[in-house]
Design an enzyme around this catalytic site. Structure first.
Site, short mmCIF file in Angstrom:
data_model
loop_
_atom_site.label_atom_id
_atom_site.label_comp_id
_atom_site.label_asym_id
_atom_site.label_seq_id
_atom_site.Cartn_x
_atom_site.Cartn_y
_atom_site.Cartn_z
CB ALA A 147 16.22 -42.36 -44.60
CD GLU A 163 -3.27 -20.19 -20.81
OE1 GLU A 163 -3.70 -21.31 -20.50
OE2 GLU A 163 -2.04 -19.92 -20.90
CB CYS A 212 -3.04 -19.29 -17.25
SG CYS A 212 -1.32 -18.99 -17.73
NE ARG A 240 22.44 -29.33 -43.84
CZ ARG A 240 22.52 -30.43 -43.11
NH1 ARG A 240 22.87 -30.37 -41.83
NH2 ARG A 240 22.27 -31.61 -43.65
CG ASP A 288 27.29 -41.01 -41.87
OD1 ASP A 288 27.98 -41.82 -42.52
OD2 ASP A 288 26.13 -41.25 -41.50
CD GLU A 298 18.26 -37.21 -37.99
OE1 GLU A 298 19.25 -37.38 -38.70
OE2 GLU A 298 17.44 -36.28 -38.16
N GLY A 352 22.83 -44.57 -35.89
CA GLY A 352 22.57 -45.58 -36.90
C GLY A 352 21.89 -46.83 -36.38
#
Length: 367
Positions: free
Chosen positions: A161, A59, A91, A214, A207, A302, A304
C-alpha cells in the site's frame, strides 16, 4: 495432433469454468484448483472444482453430478486432465469411461506425468480435443501450481500500500492508513486466496498484526502466517503467537536462535522452519524451496520495506500488487522500495482497477 477449432460458445463455457476454479484457491494443497463443467445441448449438467485438500479432482466430481447426461457431452477443463495412476484412475480415463464426446481444455500441465499424455489418452479413445481455449486466463488462475511445478518454489506476490508521495508508512507510528476500506477488503480477499502470507519480524514488532482474513464468512480461509525472524524475536504475547492454535504460524529458525524463546513459542502453538543464512540474512531461494516442499503454492509478501526490498533484490518476486492511496504521508515517511514510476525490469502491467479512491496496479514478471 492439431487441435480442433474453438467456438465462441466454447470460450463462454471455459470462462465460466475458470471462474468456478477460483472457489478453492489457497485450499487445495499441492494440487491446483481446477474447474470442470460438463455441458450437453448447451446446458451445464455437471460442475466440479478440486476439493479442499486436493482430492477428489474436479473432473470426477463434475461427472458424478452429470451422471448419464455426461454420455455424448462436452467437458470444459481449466487444466489438462491428469494421466498418471495413483489410488484413483487418471481423470483422462474417467472422462473416457463416462462417454464424454468432446473435451475443451485451457492451460497445459508442465508435470511430466501429464504433459500431453492426458490429451493423448482422450484422442486415442476417439474423443475430440480442443486445446488452449482461454489458456492465458486459466494460467493466471493456476499460477501458483505452475510456478511450483517449474521453479520448485511458490509463486510470490509482493503486495504494497503506497501513498501518493511514494511512502508505505511513517517511522515510529506503527500501522498508518494509506488506502480506504474498499482496498482493504480487496487485500483480505487476496489473503483468502493465498496459501501463505509473509512479513518480516520488524513489521511484527512495529504493528503487532494478525495477518488473518477478516471478511465476514471467510475467516476460515485465513492463510498460513509466516514470519522471517532469524533471531527468534517474536514475542509470546504477540497477536500472532497468541492465535497460533487457531490460525497456523510458521517462523524461521536459524541455528543460533535462542532455545528459551523457541520453547515458549512452541508451547503457544507456533511452528518452525529451519533456514540457512547467507551474509547474515536468510537465504531466500532455499527458504522458498522449503515452503514449496510443505505444499505452499502461493505466497503473499506484505512487507515491510526491508523484507520487500530483499525479495525484489533476490529476484524471486513473480507479481507486484500495488494499492496506491490519494493522500501523502509527508515528512518522516518510510519510502516504498518500488512505486508505479520505478517498476523492476522484466515486469509488465497485467491489470489495473480503482477501489474507492485508490488505484490498484498489478504487474507480472514476463518469464
Amino acid at each position: 495432433m492439431e487441435s480442433a477449432p474453438a467456438s465462441e460458445l466454447d470460450r463462454r463455457f471455459m470462462a465460466a469454468a475458470i471462474r468456478l476454479s477460483r472457489r478453492n484457491l489457497g485450499l487445495t494443497g499441492t494440487n491446483p484448483s481446477v474447474g470442470t463443467l460438463i455441458v450437453r445441448d448447451g446446458r451445464i449438467v455437471g460442475r466440479g472444482v478440486t476439493a479442499i485438500g486436493g482430492r477428489p479432482h474436479a473432473e470426477p466430481q463434475a461427472l458424478a453430478e452429470a451422471g448419464e447426461a455426461a454420455r455424448g457431452a462436452t467437458a470444459y477443463v481449466t487444466l489438462e486432465p491428469c494421466a498418471h495412476h495413483g489410488r484413483t484412475p487418471p481423470c483422462a480415463n474417467a472422462l473416457v469411461s463416462a462417454g464424454i464426446a468432446r473435451v475443451v481444455g485451457a492451460a497445459s500441465d508442465p508435470d511430466l506425468r501429464v504433459s500431453g499424455r492426458g490429451y493423448a489418452i482422450l484422442r486415442e479413445a476417439g474423443i475430440e480435443v480442443v486445446e488452449g481455449v482461454l489458456a492465458e486466463d486459466a494460467t493466471d488462475m493456476l499460477r501458483g501450481y505452475l510456478t511450483r511445478s517449474m521453479k520448485k518454489r511458490p509463486e510470490v506476490t509482493l503486495k504494497l500500500a503506497i501513498s501518493a508521495d511514494g511512502m508505505i508508512g511513517r517511522k515510529g507510528e506503527g500501522q498508518v492508513a494509506i488506502t480506504g476500506p474498499v482496498s482493504r477488503r480487496q487485500a483480505h480477499m487476496m489473503r483468502a486466496e493465498s496459501d501463505a502470507i509473509l512479513v518480516g519480524i520488524g513489521t511484527v514488532l512495529a504493528d503487532d498484526p494478525s495477518l488473518t482474513c477478516r471478511l465476514p464468512g471467510l475467516e476460515h480461509r485465513s492463510p498460513l502466517r509466516v514470519v522471517l525472524d532469524r533471531g527468534m524475536k517474536l514475542p509470546v504475547q504477540s497477536v500472532l503467537a497468541q492465535s497460533a492454535r487457531d490460525v497456523p504460524v510458521l517462523i524461521t529458525a536459524a541455528e543460533n536462535c535462542q532455545p528459551e524463546s523457541r520453547k515458549a513459542l512452541a508451547e503457544a502453538g507456533v511452528d518452525f522452519l529451519g533456514v540457512e543464512l547467507h551474509d547474515g540474512e536468510i537465504a531466500l531461494p532455499e527458504f522458498l524451496e522449503d515452503l514449496a516442499a510443505r505444499g505452499i503454492l502461493t505466497l503473499m509478501v506484505e512487507g515491510g520495506a526491508f523484507t520487500a526490498r530483499m525479495f525484489i533484490e533476490e529476484g524471486v518476486v513473480d507479481r507486484l500488487a500495488l494499492f496506491v492511496g490519494p493522500s501523502e504521508i509527508g515528512p518522516g515517511g518510510i519510502a516504498a522500495p518500488i512505486d508505479c514510476d520505478h517498476i523492476p525490469e522484466g515486469f509488465h502491467l497485467l491489470r489495473e482497477a480503482r477501489f474507492g479512491d485508490d488505484m490498484y496496479l498489478e504487474y507480472a514478471r514476463g518469464d
